[in-house]
Each structure stands twice: as structure tokens, then as C-alpha cells.
Design an enzyme around this catalytic site. Sequence first.
Site, short mmCIF file in Angstrom:
data_model
loop_
_atom_site.label_atom_id
_atom_site.label_comp_id
_atom_site.label_asym_id
_atom_site.label_seq_id
_atom_site.Cartn_x
_atom_site.Cartn_y
_atom_site.Cartn_z
N ASN A 130 -7.76 -8.35 -8.99
CA ASN A 130 -7.00 -7.15 -9.27
C ASN A 130 -6.84 -6.92 -10.77
OD1 ASN A 130 -6.79 -6.11 -6.73
ND2 ASN A 130 -5.02 -7.35 -6.22
N SER A 176 -0.17 -11.11 -2.08
CA SER A 176 -1.10 -10.57 -3.08
C SER A 176 -0.43 -10.38 -4.44
CB SER A 176 -1.72 -9.26 -2.61
OG SER A 176 -0.90 -8.60 -1.70
N1 NAD Z 1 -3.32 -5.58 3.59
C1 NAD Z 1 -4.03 -6.05 2.57
O1 NAD Z 1 -4.99 -5.42 2.11
C2 NAD Z 1 -3.68 -7.39 1.96
C3 NAD Z 1 -4.65 -8.06 1.20
C4 NAD Z 1 -4.36 -9.33 0.70
C5 NAD Z 1 -3.10 -9.89 0.92
N2 NAD Z 1 -2.16 -9.19 1.65
C6 NAD Z 1 -0.87 -9.85 1.88
O2 NAD Z 1 -0.84 -10.36 3.20
C7 NAD Z 1 0.50 -10.32 3.71
C8 NAD Z 1 0.51 -9.56 5.03
O3 NAD Z 1 0.01 -8.26 4.80
P1 NAD Z 1 -0.48 -7.34 6.00
O4 NAD Z 1 -1.17 -6.18 5.39
O5 NAD Z 1 -1.16 -8.15 7.03
O6 NAD Z 1 0.93 -6.86 6.57
P2 NAD Z 1 1.28 -6.22 8.00
O7 NAD Z 1 2.44 -5.34 7.78
O8 NAD Z 1 0.05 -5.64 8.63
O9 NAD Z 1 1.69 -7.50 8.90
C9 NAD Z 1 2.79 -8.29 8.65
C10 NAD Z 1 3.18 -8.97 9.95
O10 NAD Z 1 4.23 -9.91 9.70
C11 NAD Z 1 5.06 -9.92 10.85
N3 NAD Z 1 6.35 -10.51 10.50
C12 NAD Z 1 7.33 -9.96 9.76
N4 NAD Z 1 8.37 -10.83 9.67
C13 NAD Z 1 8.00 -11.94 10.35
C14 NAD Z 1 8.65 -13.19 10.62
N5 NAD Z 1 9.87 -13.45 10.15
N6 NAD Z 1 7.98 -14.08 11.36
C15 NAD Z 1 6.77 -13.81 11.86
N7 NAD Z 1 6.10 -12.66 11.61
C16 NAD Z 1 6.73 -11.73 10.89
C17 NAD Z 1 5.14 -8.47 11.27
O11 NAD Z 1 5.56 -8.34 12.63
C18 NAD Z 1 3.70 -8.02 11.04
O12 NAD Z 1 2.92 -8.16 12.21
C19 NAD Z 1 1.35 -9.72 2.61
O13 NAD Z 1 1.90 -10.75 1.84
C20 NAD Z 1 0.33 -8.94 1.77
O14 NAD Z 1 0.71 -8.79 0.43
C21 NAD Z 1 -2.43 -7.98 2.18
#
Ligand code: NAD
Length: 281
Positions: A189, A117
Amino acid sequence: MRLAVIGAGSMGAQIAQQAALCGLDVQLHDKSAEQLDKAVESNRGHLMRRVEKGKLSRPEADAALSRVRPTVELSEAASNAEFIIEAVFEEVELKRAVFAELDRVAPAEAVLASNSSTMGISQIAGVTLTPERCVNMHFFYPVLVMDLVEVVRGPQTSDETVERALAMARRMGRTPVLINREIDGFLVNRILHAATQEAYRLLDAGVAGFEDIDTAVEKGLNWPMGPFRLGDFSGLDVTYNARLHMYTTTGDERFRPSPLLEAKVKAGKLGRKTKEGWYTY
Ligand SMILES: NC(=O)c1ccc[n+]([C@@H]2O[C@H](COP(=O)([O-])OP(=O)(O)OC[C@H]3O[C@@H](n4cnc5c(N)ncnc54)[C@H](O)[C@@H]3O)[C@@H](O)[C@H]2O)c1
């Protein structure tokens, strides 16, 4: 179409499920088996609620659930994928390591998309030998509900990759918008920050109280939540840090965080999660 989703957290789990609901075969990878189990259970809960409400038939739900195949092996997920969406933690070095590995194990023609993001794909794609197939696809939380995908091209992203990312978003039943160059905050955003910043300026200047500003935005613009209610909902620390990030990276006075917002954060009044922010819960 064979899709792989890397990272099964809040975003990855639902990106995978949304694609499967639209008939795609998805390999969902996380390095944590526990996280994969949580993702599968959470998706099952979402789809079963749809079945209860009569929005989805039981066979459709079962088929969509079985089209998401969890795996703790990155190479198993990626080795025959045509399109890959990465959704691991928002850490640049981690994303770069994942992309370097994907570049090695995925078929040469697969698109490599990141759901970051805040990071433009140029911060990540440099570790690959094929930056032209890398692109940003920014989904919104919760992915099973939110329709928009921001497709952001980097300086080296090819036209073909952009077209394939737009097509993939549509194939997943989502509406894409194309952002032609990397810009902090992308579109949504930026616009949200601009509106929120103006609301804080009006509050700081004593033009109106926060409840009246929220009411004006909710009743006059038809936004579901005014900026102060939304801030309480997402956490005032999150709002404050986003402002501070924009201010420090751009040096633009327009993004300087409001003193009243800063005071709330310093007092630990962060919104719903602390039972008090602008409103009391
Ligand atoms: N949460 C939101 O509202 C949102 C919205 C848009 C974009 N994003 C983006 O999406 C991405 C993920 O966010 P999220 O909220 O789902 O995070 P999260 O913390 O819920 O999930 C991240 C996942 O990645 C896994 N992970 C970490 N290292 C890893 C690796 N080396 N190999 C495989 N899996 C691995 C973790 O085990 C975890 O399950 C980020 O880049 C975030 O900026 C988030």
C-alpha cells in the site's frame, strides 16, 4: 497442521479455503452462523467454478470443502489449533478482545496472527500474556487468487513466530515477504500510495489528463489498471480516506489528498459504485 481462522467474512472465508486446498484442516469461526453459511456457500461456488473449468477435480474440491469446519464457538475452533489467523472487522478494540480470548483458550504454542491491513500487531498483542507469539499476516483480496502475504513483525514478535508465519504462508501456497518493523501501509500500500499520489500531482499540475496517465501506467509499466481506473474500481472515497489517513498520521505533505480527488468525493462521484468517478459507467 491444524489451523483456526477467526472471522468468516470476505477475507477469513477464503483464507480458510485456501489453506484447505493445500491440505490443512481448518476450523472456521464466526460469531454469526449466517455468515458461516455464506462463507461455506461462497467457497463452494468458487471451487465448483474451478471444477467446471477443469482446474480442479470434483473429489479434490469436495475434499477441500470438507476440510473447512465451521463453528460459532471460538473455543471449539481455537482449543487445539497450532496456528490461528484472525480476520474480524478492522476495529482495534474488537481485535484486542478476540486476542485476549485466544490467549486464554488456545494452546500455549499456537501462533496468533492478525490479518489487519492497517494495525501493527503491537496495537493488539499487548492484551495477551504472550506477545512474542503474535504477528501480522496481511493477505490480499481475493485470497483464492492473490499470491502475496505481507508478514509484519512487531517489536515483541519472536524469530520463531516470524519463521512459522513465513512457513505457514508457503504451506498455504502463498508467497510471503517479511517486513521487519511496523510501518503504516506496509509495503504494497505504501508503494501503491506513492505511485497514486504522483499520478494525482501530475493531474493537479495539468501535465496530462487522467486517461493519458492511466494509459501511460497500463502500457508503459504493464500494471493491469492505471491509478484513476483503479480508484474508480475500489471507490474514490476509499482512495481519499487512505490518503487522508496517511496525511494525518504522518503529517507528511507528500500524502496530502489531491484537490481534484477531494472535489470528486464531495460531489459524490465515487467511481463504479455511483456509476461515475473519473470515468462514467
Ligand atoms: N477486504 C479486504 O480487501 C482486506 C484485505 C486485507 C486485509 N483485510 C483485513 O481483514 C480483516 C477482515 O476483513 P473482511 O473484509 O473480511 O471483513 P468482513 O466485514 O467481510 O468480515 C468480518 C467478519 O468478522 C466477523 N466478526 C466480527 N466480530 C467477530 C467476533 N467477535 N468473533 C468472530 N467473528 C467476528 C463478522 O461476523 C464478519 O463475518 C480486517 O482486519 C481487514 O482490515 C481486508
